[in-house]
Design a protein around this motif. Sequence first.
Motif, PDB file in Angstrom:
ATOM      1  N   ILE A  50      39.817  14.397  37.360  1.00 16.10           N
ATOM      2  CA  ILE A  50      39.302  14.777  36.080  1.00 16.10           C
ATOM      3  C   ILE A  50      38.230  13.521  35.794  1.00 16.10           C
ATOM      4  CG2 ILE A  50      39.509  15.364  33.586  1.00 16.10           C
ATOM      5  CD1 ILE A  50      42.453  16.230  34.401  1.00 16.10           C
ATOM      6  N   THR A  51      36.927  14.031  35.501  1.00 21.71           N
ATOM      7  CA  THR A  51      35.803  13.011  35.102  1.00 21.71           C
ATOM      8  C   THR A  51      35.183  13.584  33.483  1.00 21.71           C
ATOM      9  OG1 THR A  51      34.263  14.676  36.148  1.00 21.71           O
ATOM     10  CG2 THR A  51      35.264  12.697  37.659  1.00 21.71           C
ATOM     11  N   GLY A  52      34.645  12.486  33.354  1.00 26.19           N
ATOM     12  CA  GLY A  52      34.067  12.565  31.941  1.00 26.19           C
ATOM     13  C   GLY A  52      34.671  12.432  30.760  1.00 26.19           C
ATOM     14  N   LYS A  53      35.846  11.848  30.675  1.00 23.48           N
ATOM     15  CA  LYS A  53      36.822  11.657  29.994  1.00 23.48           C
ATOM     16  C   LYS A  53      37.127  10.118  29.671  1.00 23.48           C
ATOM     17  CE  LYS A  53      38.985  16.246  29.497  1.00 23.48           C
ATOM     18  NZ  LYS A  53      40.089  17.166  29.047  1.00 23.48           N
ATOM     19  N   PHE A  54      36.555   9.563  30.384  1.00 25.53           N
ATOM     20  CA  PHE A  54      37.063   7.897  30.131  1.00 25.53           C
ATOM     21  C   PHE A  54      36.323   7.481  29.083  1.00 25.53           C
ATOM     22  CE2 PHE A  54      37.800   9.059  34.616  1.00 25.53           C
ATOM     23  CZ  PHE A  54      39.123   8.441  34.914  1.00 25.53           C
ATOM     24  N   LEU A  55      35.116   7.621  28.734  1.00 31.72           N
ATOM     25  CA  LEU A  55      34.471   6.950  27.535  1.00 31.72           C
ATOM     26  C   LEU A  55      35.173   7.473  26.223  1.00 31.72           C
ATOM     27  CD1 LEU A  55      32.114   5.441  26.368  1.00 31.72           C
ATOM     28  CD2 LEU A  55      30.923   7.405  26.463  1.00 31.72           C
ATOM     29  N   TRP A  56      35.523   8.615  26.339  1.00 37.95           N
ATOM     30  CA  TRP A  56      36.056   9.064  24.765  1.00 37.95           C
ATOM     31  C   TRP A  56      37.535   8.571  24.940  1.00 37.95           C
ATOM     32  CZ3 TRP A  56      33.746  10.776  21.188  1.00 37.95           C
ATOM     33  CH2 TRP A  56      32.377  11.549  20.964  1.00 37.95           C
ATOM     34  N   LEU A  57      38.309   8.437  26.099  1.00 38.69           N
ATOM     35  CA  LEU A  57      39.538   7.752  26.114  1.00 38.69           C
ATOM     36  C   LEU A  57      39.304   6.332  25.540  1.00 38.69           C
ATOM     37  CD1 LEU A  57      42.459   7.932  26.960  1.00 38.69           C
ATOM     38  CD2 LEU A  57      41.827   7.268  29.390  1.00 38.69           C
ATOM     39  N   LEU A  58      38.549   5.768  25.781  1.00 39.70           N
ATOM     40  CA  LEU A  58      38.405   4.209  25.749  1.00 39.70           C
ATOM     41  C   LEU A  58      37.945   4.124  24.005  1.00 39.70           C
ATOM     42  CD1 LEU A  58      38.138   1.333  26.149  1.00 39.70           C
ATOM     43  CD2 LEU A  58      35.796   1.609  26.805  1.00 39.70           C
ATOM     44  N   LEU A  59      36.907   5.056  23.490  1.00 36.58           N
ATOM     45  CA  LEU A  59      36.798   5.064  21.999  1.00 36.58           C
ATOM     46  C   LEU A  59      37.812   5.603  21.299  1.00 36.58           C
ATOM     47  CD1 LEU A  59      33.030   6.633  22.312  1.00 36.58           C
ATOM     48  CD2 LEU A  59      33.734   4.257  22.115  1.00 36.58           C
ATOM     49  N   GLY A  60      38.695   6.568  21.731  1.00 35.83           N
ATOM     50  CA  GLY A  60      39.745   7.230  21.088  1.00 35.83           C
ATOM     51  C   GLY A  60      40.787   6.140  20.912  1.00 35.83           C
ATOM     52  N   THR A  61      41.063   5.409  22.133  1.00 36.85           N
ATOM     53  CA  THR A  61      42.065   4.201  22.135  1.00 36.85           C
ATOM     54  C   THR A  61      41.641   3.049  21.196  1.00 36.85           C
ATOM     55  OG1 THR A  61      42.620   4.937  24.333  1.00 36.85           O
ATOM     56  CG2 THR A  61      43.368   2.696  23.309  1.00 36.85           C
ATOM     57  N   LEU A  62      40.448   2.828  20.808  1.00 41.07           N
ATOM     58  CA  LEU A  62      39.942   1.975  19.869  1.00 41.07           C
ATOM     59  C   LEU A  62      40.213   2.261  18.653  1.00 41.07           C
ATOM     60  CD1 LEU A  62      36.720   0.307  21.798  1.00 41.07           C
ATOM     61  CD2 LEU A  62      39.389  -0.686  21.671  1.00 41.07           C
ATOM     62  N   PHE A  63      39.790   3.521  18.278  1.00 35.55           N
ATOM     63  CA  PHE A  63      39.901   4.255  16.998  1.00 35.55           C
ATOM     64  C   PHE A  63      41.479   4.235  16.558  1.00 35.55           C
ATOM     65  CE2 PHE A  63      40.543   7.973  14.214  1.00 35.55           C
ATOM     66  CZ  PHE A  63      39.506   7.550  13.248  1.00 35.55           C
ATOM     67  N   SER A  64      42.299   4.494  17.506  1.00 34.63           N
ATOM     68  CA  SER A  64      43.751   4.625  17.488  1.00 34.63           C
ATOM     69  C   SER A  64      44.332   3.268  16.846  1.00 34.63           C
ATOM     70  CB  SER A  64      44.460   5.204  18.418  1.00 34.63           C
ATOM     71  OG  SER A  64      43.944   6.500  18.765  1.00 34.63           O
ATOM     72  N   VAL A  78      42.673   0.833  15.313  1.00 37.01           N
ATOM     73  CA  VAL A  78      42.240   0.775  13.890  1.00 37.01           C
ATOM     74  C   VAL A  78      43.272   1.479  13.053  1.00 37.01           C
ATOM     75  CG1 VAL A  78      40.331   1.142  12.194  1.00 37.01           C
ATOM     76  CG2 VAL A  78      39.921   0.304  14.642  1.00 37.01           C
ATOM     77  N   ILE A  79      43.424   2.882  13.137  1.00 38.80           N
ATOM     78  CA  ILE A  79      44.476   3.467  12.351  1.00 38.80           C
ATOM     79  C   ILE A  79      45.916   2.840  12.266  1.00 38.80           C
ATOM     80  CG2 ILE A  79      45.552   5.759  12.110  1.00 38.80           C
ATOM     81  CD1 ILE A  79      42.631   5.644  11.320  1.00 38.80           C
ATOM     82  N   GLY A  80      46.320   2.287  13.572  1.00 30.55           N
ATOM     83  CA  GLY A  80      47.464   1.650  13.544  1.00 30.55           C
ATOM     84  C   GLY A  80      47.778   0.589  12.655  1.00 30.55           C
ATOM     85  N   MET A  81      46.406  -0.262  12.691  1.00 29.60           N
ATOM     86  CA  MET A  81      46.463  -1.479  11.905  1.00 29.60           C
ATOM     87  C   MET A  81      46.428  -1.108  10.286  1.00 29.60           C
ATOM     88  SD  MET A  81      44.054  -4.206  13.793  1.00 29.60           S
ATOM     89  CE  MET A  81      42.709  -3.116  13.997  1.00 29.60           C
ATOM     90  N   ILE A  82      45.690   0.122   9.976  1.00 27.96           N
ATOM     91  CA  ILE A  82      45.623   0.476   8.744  1.00 27.96           C
ATOM     92  C   ILE A  82      46.955   0.851   8.188  1.00 27.96           C
ATOM     93  CG2 ILE A  82      44.686   2.410   7.150  1.00 27.96           C
ATOM     94  CD1 ILE A  82      42.097   2.401   8.575  1.00 27.96           C
TER      95      ILE A  82
END
Length: 336
Positions: A241-255, A257-261
């Motif tokens: 499966i390709t095309g999802k690694f960038l969103w996976l990285l960005l989503g992990t970083l965003f998650s 931030v939400i966890g720290m909040i």
Amino acid sequence: MTKLIELREKILGLYRKNSRIIIALVKFVLAFITFININYYVGYMKSLSHVYVPLIFAVICAFLPINASIYLGAVMIILHLYALSLEAAATAGILFLILFFVYFRFTPKEGYGILVTPIAFICRVPYVMPIATGLLGTPASIISVIFGTVLHYFLNGIHNNALILGNVGTQEENVSKFTVVLNQSLGNREMYLVIGAMVLAMLAVYIIRRRFIDHAWSIAITAGLLTEFLILCIGYLIMGITGKFLWLLLGTLFSGVIGMILEFLFFNLDYSRTEKVQFEDDEYYYYVKAVPKISVSSSEKQVKRIAGKKVGEKEREDRIRKELARDLDIDEDMLD
């Protein structure tokens, strides 16, 4: 930092004072977005596809328990799929029966997870769900996240195969429609990969955040994000499966931030003032570790009103002072 802590106390205080209004507003927003998404993915019944229908349903659900939004959403999906294909509607009905049985058996009060998870998928940040449930819930809370994940992949599969399901054909073609629907709900390997990653990440967060160690929540958030990220990366590579690694990285970083909040709002501790106490009774020794919460009391100004004396009161005081001076045979000015 002090300003942020004061802001947190104000937010929590505002919630305590207006909890009913805030909860009703949250339920309205979640229900409205859910019904809009249902109409977008499977809006095949025209009478339910108008924008005012989700709006009216959301207003009703705002004053009902959160499970009412789930019931109504399931009914909307079945009606929409019935307008598309009887096979799709029947499959959806069976799927909902199974999911509802598991949901109400183990986590009947976790309806928010079912509604938020598909929305998180649409925003491409579903990775936040196991982090949030691991921090604030119990291991059973992951059931609602699994329910929402299955629902997302099911609706997305129906949306992508609408042309096949909408064609009227022979009996053999109708049987193939069942096959298509079942493949979208039970044969999607990516769905199982995502569910497995979410379950393992949630368990990692839950187990670590309950340990008696300093900064347990921070360590739990980091461990959960790494677990989910690595499993999904390896799984995507194996499945091609390709095309999802960038969103996976960005989503992990965003998650993260939400966890720290969430940690800041619900588990903000001052480890520099940790105290360890040891005492005993007739049967046990006790070792207690106390970590104080970080809190700052916002200063409150007290205004003292000073009002002038009324004219009647002043005359009465003058008269009393004169009578007292006459009785004591002293000068009146000596009483001032």
